[in-house]
Every structure is written in C-alpha cells, then in structure tokens.
Design an enzyme around this catalytic site. Sequence first.
Site, short mmCIF file in Angstrom:
data_model
loop_
_atom_site.label_atom_id
_atom_site.label_comp_id
_atom_site.label_asym_id
_atom_site.label_seq_id
_atom_site.Cartn_x
_atom_site.Cartn_y
_atom_site.Cartn_z
N ILE A 85 74.26 36.27 -26.63
CA ILE A 85 73.86 34.87 -26.49
C ILE A 85 73.06 34.40 -27.69
CG2 ILE A 85 73.93 34.81 -23.98
CD1 ILE A 85 70.95 35.28 -23.91
N ALA A 86 72.60 35.32 -28.52
CA ALA A 86 71.85 34.93 -29.72
C ALA A 86 71.90 36.06 -30.73
CB ALA A 86 70.41 34.58 -29.39
N ARG A 87 72.07 35.68 -31.99
CA ARG A 87 72.01 36.65 -33.09
C ARG A 87 70.98 36.16 -34.10
NH1 ARG A 87 76.17 40.31 -33.31
NH2 ARG A 87 78.04 39.83 -32.07
N LYS A 106 67.49 42.48 -25.32
CA LYS A 106 67.43 42.59 -26.77
C LYS A 106 67.66 44.04 -27.15
CE LYS A 106 64.70 41.49 -30.86
NZ LYS A 106 63.45 40.90 -31.40
N ASP A 224 54.01 33.93 -34.28
CA ASP A 224 55.24 33.20 -34.64
C ASP A 224 55.47 32.08 -33.63
OD1 ASP A 224 57.41 32.54 -36.17
OD2 ASP A 224 58.72 34.12 -35.39
#
Length: 383
Positions: A85-87, A106, A224
């Site tokens: 779903i995310a890179r 992850k 972050d």
Amino acid sequence: MKEGGGGGGDGGFVRADQIDLKSLDEQLERHLSRAWTMEKRKEEAATGADQRGRPALAPAHSLQRRQRREDWEIDPAKLVIRGVIARGTFGTVHRGVYDGHDVAVKLLDWGEDDHRSEQDIAALRAAFSQEVSVWHKLDHPNVTKFIGAVMGARDLNIQTENGHIGMPSNVCCVIVEYLPGGALKGFLIKNRRKKLAFKVVVQIALDLARGLSYLHSKKIVHRDVKTENMLLDKTRTVKIADFGVARLEASNPSDMTGETGTLGYMAPEVLNGSPYNRKCDVYSFGICLWEIYCCDMPYPDLSFSEVTSAVVRQNLRPEIPRCCPSSLANVMKRCWDANPDKRPEMAEVVSMLEAIDTSKGGGMIPVDQRQGWLSCFRRYRGP
C-alpha cells in the site's frame, strides 16, 4: 550520531536514545528481488541437506535467537501479508490481517548483504528490539496502535495474484492498526480548493497536538512531524504514525544532533546541525498547523537549498493568510519561533487550541470566494 547516553537528572536512558530505525531498514527495497533466491535456501533448510547431500547448517543469527519470546512479539502463523500500500526510500508497507484484524505491516530485511557483518546485524536487531519495546507500551487515541513485531521469522508469506512469495529468513516486520482514511496530507490535498471549516481545522490540530503532547510526556521525540506521517481513521481522527526516526529524548541535548526529518518542517537548530530536543517537534507542528489551515504546501516556489538558507538565516516562515484568526496565527508564530526555549510545550499548545472559539467561523477563504484575494497572504518573517 554521537555516542553516549548523556548525564542529567532525567535519568538512565543510556543506549535507548541512540535508536534510529531509518538506519535499520535501508535494505528493505531489495528484499522482494531476493525472495525467489531465498525460497531455494528455505527448501534446502527444510530438507536438512544442501545440494551436496550434507546436513544444512543453521545461519549464525538463528543460533543466537533469544530463548524467550518478548512481550511485543506476535505469532507469525496468525499473520497474512497482502499487497503493497506504500513504498518509500526506507520502507514498504503492506495491507495484512493479524488474528482476524486489519493491519498495516512494515517489512524490514537486514540480511544477505555483503556490507553487513554479523555484528552489524546483531546491533541493528538490538536497536529494533529497543524501539518496539518502547512503542508497544504507548496507548493514546491519537497515536497509531502498535500491535506487535517479529524478528527473523522464516515462515512469513506475501499473498500476491500469482500466489505466495517466501520471505528471506532475516525478514523483520512491524504490525500496526490499519487506518482506512490514509495520510492527512492526502486529505488536505483533496480539500486544497474548497478548504476546511475552521472547526475541522482546530479539531485536526487538537488531535495532532494531543498525540505529540502524549509522546513528549513519555520522553519520546518524533523527529519527523509532518502531515504525511499522520493518518486518519474512519471517523477522521488523526493518529501519529511512522516512528521510523523517533527516539527517546536524550538527557543531554548535545547528544541529539544531526539533520533528521523532512525539509520544510525541520526546525532551524536541526537544519543547522545544532543540539536539539523535543521542541523540534513543536516547530514542525507549527508548520503542520499552517498547512492544515491553508490546505497548501509551505514554500512551494523555493528549492531545498533556498528553504534551508532562508529558514536559518532570514527567519523565513510560511505566509500567514490575513483571514486567519489571530488566535490560531498566534499558535503558529509561537510554535515556529527561532528560539526553541520560546516555543511552548505541546501541553500548552493543546490548551491554546482548546480555548479557540470556532462558533463564528474563521476558516481559510477558497480562491473562488475571495475578493482582493492577492492581499489575503502576508509573508511572515521572524517573531
């Protein structure tokens, strides 16, 4: 990153304040390309013999596995890993199911790299273990819920349209709750033209402020803070995510140095390479607050080097719209003050936001509704 646990009266964090997970998962992007090779090795291990018929030797890291299960470790047999779903540069996140619940997974892989010694891998695993042992104790409605983690599992599988892909034996993963609303950044982009109602702006800001206040109360500095790292659940509640560079606050500020974070959100002292503390998160929150109100990006016309120079040397900050209520503008200004000591604690930010009256509106005016909208913005330089 500087060595040493620091002195001072906050007491005894020692090595924990050196944790930096971005250095742990830099090998992740290559793990799928090696998966097929690892399948063959798994088969050899399963048969107990190598191609020459001799008994296969267990890898050194598996011989050094802990004898007891940590309280944050999950049962790999209950985990099903599905599509990506995310890179990103430092991680790949998959959808998954753990024990019947929707989760985000992850994946990290530190092994099979000529540049990594057994000692390096052991150190990375120790830092990983420390980080998740901290995260799994966090419990707050505005912090993404940590479900568990696993190190060095050999029986993880990724489901794809073409079947299962076996994972390398060194693979590690972190499992957290799955939040269907996606990143706050995406939500703001969708509302870039029509903007958000003022009460929605303040509610989102309160969610983020409360989450950060909680982390700081646990001596955790996120490092972050940005809208990309904030996720929305199905009720639009904001939850802080991505603890890839989070660390426990050092007792001695000089032990917290180095450029960590995302340009545009980084405090001047971080950009400068100076010592810093949790107030770097407060600065980043101020930038996020502007972004939430404006549904826009700060410094869209400046290059990376221009942003760095202007923020540090010219005290440049995002343009505050004239339509922004002074109560909210004041929070922004105080949070992004150049002097960290003058920035409020996040608990005070929560109180300031709670005191704002949203009953009379005050949200950002959409472009197509402005009259003389070119005068709506003013560039803010300095306190």
